[in-house]
Write a protein that holds these residues in place. Structure first.
Motif, PDB file in Angstrom:
ATOM      1  N   LEU A   1       0.856  -1.168   0.000  1.00 48.76           N
ATOM      2  CA  LEU A   1       0.000   0.000   0.000  1.00 48.76           C
ATOM      3  C   LEU A   1       0.898   1.225   0.000  1.00 48.76           C
ATOM      4  N   ASP A   2       0.641   2.140  -0.889  1.00 49.50           N
ATOM      5  CA  ASP A   2       1.438   3.355  -0.988  1.00 49.50           C
ATOM      6  C   ASP A   2       0.613   4.527  -0.457  1.00 49.50           C
ATOM      7  N   GLU A   3       0.982   5.020   0.712  1.00 44.93           N
ATOM      8  CA  GLU A   3       0.309   6.152   1.351  1.00 44.93           C
ATOM      9  C   GLU A   3      -1.216   5.965   1.405  1.00 44.93           C
ATOM     10  N   PRO A   4      -1.680   4.898   2.049  1.00 44.28           N
ATOM     11  CA  PRO A   4      -3.123   4.619   2.041  1.00 44.28           C
ATOM     12  C   PRO A   4      -3.966   5.650   2.787  1.00 44.28           C
ATOM     13  N   THR A   5      -3.351   6.510   3.597  1.00 45.13           N
ATOM     14  CA  THR A   5      -4.133   7.506   4.325  1.00 45.13           C
ATOM     15  C   THR A   5      -3.869   8.935   3.858  1.00 45.13           C
ATOM     16  N   SER A   6      -3.118   9.094   2.775  1.00 39.63           N
ATOM     17  CA  SER A   6      -2.845  10.454   2.305  1.00 39.63           C
ATOM     18  C   SER A   6      -4.142  11.111   1.832  1.00 39.63           C
ATOM     19  N   ALA A   7      -4.267  12.388   2.077  1.00 38.67           N
ATOM     20  CA  ALA A   7      -5.405  13.204   1.648  1.00 38.67           C
ATOM     21  C   ALA A   7      -6.727  12.792   2.308  1.00 38.67           C
ATOM     22  N   LEU A   8      -6.654  12.086   3.418  1.00 39.92           N
ATOM     23  CA  LEU A   8      -7.869  11.731   4.141  1.00 39.92           C
ATOM     24  C   LEU A   8      -8.006  12.600   5.384  1.00 39.92           C
ATOM     25  N   ASP A   9      -9.240  12.822   5.804  1.00 38.51           N
ATOM     26  CA  ASP A   9      -9.478  13.553   7.044  1.00 38.51           C
ATOM     27  C   ASP A   9      -9.077  12.663   8.227  1.00 38.51           C
ATOM     28  N   PRO A  10      -8.853  13.260   9.410  1.00 36.04           N
ATOM     29  CA  PRO A  10      -8.389  12.463  10.565  1.00 36.04           C
ATOM     30  C   PRO A  10      -9.286  11.279  10.924  1.00 36.04           C
ATOM     31  N   ALA A  11     -10.597  11.446  10.822  1.00 34.76           N
ATOM     32  CA  ALA A  11     -11.499  10.339  11.166  1.00 34.76           C
ATOM     33  C   ALA A  11     -11.338   9.177  10.185  1.00 34.76           C
ATOM     34  N   SER A  12     -11.217   9.492   8.912  1.00 34.01           N
ATOM     35  CA  SER A  12     -11.019   8.435   7.906  1.00 34.01           C
ATOM     36  C   SER A  12      -9.667   7.768   8.087  1.00 34.01           C
ATOM     37  N   CYS A  13      -8.636   8.558   8.400  1.00 33.69           N
ATOM     38  CA  CYS A  13      -7.299   7.993   8.680  1.00 33.69           C
ATOM     39  C   CYS A  13      -7.375   6.997   9.824  1.00 33.69           C
ATOM     40  N   ALA A  14      -8.074   7.377  10.881  1.00 34.08           N
ATOM     41  CA  ALA A  14      -8.200   6.495  12.046  1.00 34.08           C
ATOM     42  C   ALA A  14      -8.917   5.201  11.670  1.00 34.08           C
ATOM     43  N   ARG A  15      -9.970   5.299  10.854  1.00 30.16           N
ATOM     44  CA  ARG A  15     -10.697   4.085  10.430  1.00 30.16           C
ATOM     45  C   ARG A  15      -9.820   3.174   9.578  1.00 30.16           C
ATOM     46  N   ILE A  16      -9.066   3.751   8.638  1.00 30.57           N
ATOM     47  CA  ILE A  16      -8.172   2.956   7.785  1.00 30.57           C
ATOM     48  C   ILE A  16      -7.091   2.310   8.633  1.00 30.57           C
ATOM     49  N   SER A  17      -6.515   3.083   9.535  1.00 27.36           N
ATOM     50  CA  SER A  17      -5.455   2.559  10.402  1.00 27.36           C
ATOM     51  C   SER A  17      -5.962   1.403  11.261  1.00 27.36           C
ATOM     52  N   ASN A  22      -6.238  -4.528  12.189  1.00 26.77           N
ATOM     53  CA  ASN A  22      -6.976  -5.776  12.405  1.00 26.77           C
ATOM     54  C   ASN A  22      -6.802  -6.744  11.236  1.00 26.77           C
ATOM     55  N   TRP A  23      -6.795  -6.224  10.027  1.00 28.72           N
ATOM     56  CA  TRP A  23      -6.746  -7.044   8.813  1.00 28.72           C
ATOM     57  C   TRP A  23      -5.402  -7.726   8.624  1.00 28.72           C
ATOM     58  N   LYS A  24      -4.313  -7.167   9.155  1.00 31.70           N
ATOM     59  CA  LYS A  24      -2.978  -7.703   8.889  1.00 31.70           C
ATOM     60  C   LYS A  24      -2.716  -9.043   9.580  1.00 31.70           C
ATOM     61  N   ALA A  25      -3.567  -9.443  10.511  1.00 31.27           N
ATOM     62  CA  ALA A  25      -3.362 -10.699  11.225  1.00 31.27           C
ATOM     63  C   ALA A  25      -3.235 -11.853  10.233  1.00 31.27           C
ATOM     64  N   GLY A  26      -2.119 -12.566  10.286  1.00 34.12           N
ATOM     65  CA  GLY A  26      -1.886 -13.701   9.411  1.00 34.12           C
ATOM     66  C   GLY A  26      -1.466 -13.319   8.004  1.00 34.12           C
ATOM     67  N   ARG A  27      -1.159 -12.041   7.791  1.00 32.60           N
ATOM     68  CA  ARG A  27      -0.775 -11.560   6.459  1.00 32.60           C
ATOM     69  C   ARG A  27       0.522 -10.765   6.540  1.00 32.60           C
ATOM     70  N   ILE A  28       1.147 -10.638   5.424  1.00 28.42           N
ATOM     71  CA  ILE A  28       2.266  -9.717   5.278  1.00 28.42           C
ATOM     72  C   ILE A  28       1.736  -8.520   4.511  1.00 28.42           C
ATOM     73  N   VAL A  29       1.800  -7.351   5.121  1.00 28.09           N
ATOM     74  CA  VAL A  29       1.317  -6.122   4.501  1.00 28.09           C
ATOM     75  C   VAL A  29       2.487  -5.146   4.465  1.00 28.09           C
ATOM     76  N   ILE A  30       2.816  -4.690   3.289  1.00 24.72           N
ATOM     77  CA  ILE A  30       3.888  -3.714   3.128  1.00 24.72           C
ATOM     78  C   ILE A  30       3.230  -2.375   2.820  1.00 24.72           C
ATOM     79  N   THR A  31       3.531  -1.397   3.643  1.00 26.71           N
ATOM     80  CA  THR A  31       2.920  -0.083   3.512  1.00 26.71           C
ATOM     81  C   THR A  31       4.000   0.985   3.487  1.00 26.71           C
ATOM     82  N   VAL A  32       3.879   1.904   2.568  1.00 25.56           N
ATOM     83  CA  VAL A  32       4.736   3.079   2.517  1.00 25.56           C
ATOM     84  C   VAL A  32       3.908   4.226   3.071  1.00 25.56           C
ATOM     85  N   SER A  33       4.406   4.893   4.125  1.00 32.02           N
ATOM     86  CA  SER A  33       3.613   5.951   4.725  1.00 32.02           C
ATOM     87  C   SER A  33       4.490   6.935   5.484  1.00 32.02           C
ATOM     88  N   HIS A  34       4.006   8.163   5.550  1.00 33.35           N
ATOM     89  CA  HIS A  34       4.611   9.188   6.387  1.00 33.35           C
ATOM     90  C   HIS A  34       3.718   9.482   7.590  1.00 33.35           C
TER      91      HIS A  34
END
Length: 76
Positions: A1-17, A22-34
């Motif tokens: 995932l490349d900057e999955p929370t960029s340009a989102l409001d704080p509430a949406s960022c919190a929901r994505i985060s 929760n979703w990463k359990a049992g998975r490998i997730v590579i995320t690029v983020s600031h």
């Protein structure tokens, strides 16, 4: 995932985060983020600087031991 929370409001960022945390359990997730709140949930962080690995570890460990990580967290 490349900057999955960029340009989102704080509430949406919190929901994505929360979803990815929760979703990463049992998975490998590579995320690029600031976004500190998103990377705080990462199991392992790899910090790149000038195309090279500058630091790696958990959020708390890097915050404690890595000047480049602390400097990166302070950037807007």
């Amino acid at each position: 995932l490349d900057e999955p929370t960029s340009a989102l409001d704080p509430a949406s960022c919190a929901r994505i985060s929360e979803f990815l945390g929760n979703w990463k359990a049992g998975r490998i997730v590579i995320t690029v983020s600031h976004n500190p709140e998103l990377i705080r949930r990462a199991d392992e962080i790899r910090l790149m600087e000038a195309g090279r690995l500058a630091a790696s570890g958990t959020f708390d460990k890097l915050k404690e031991t890595s000047e480049v990580f602390r400097r990166t967290l302070q950037q807007p």
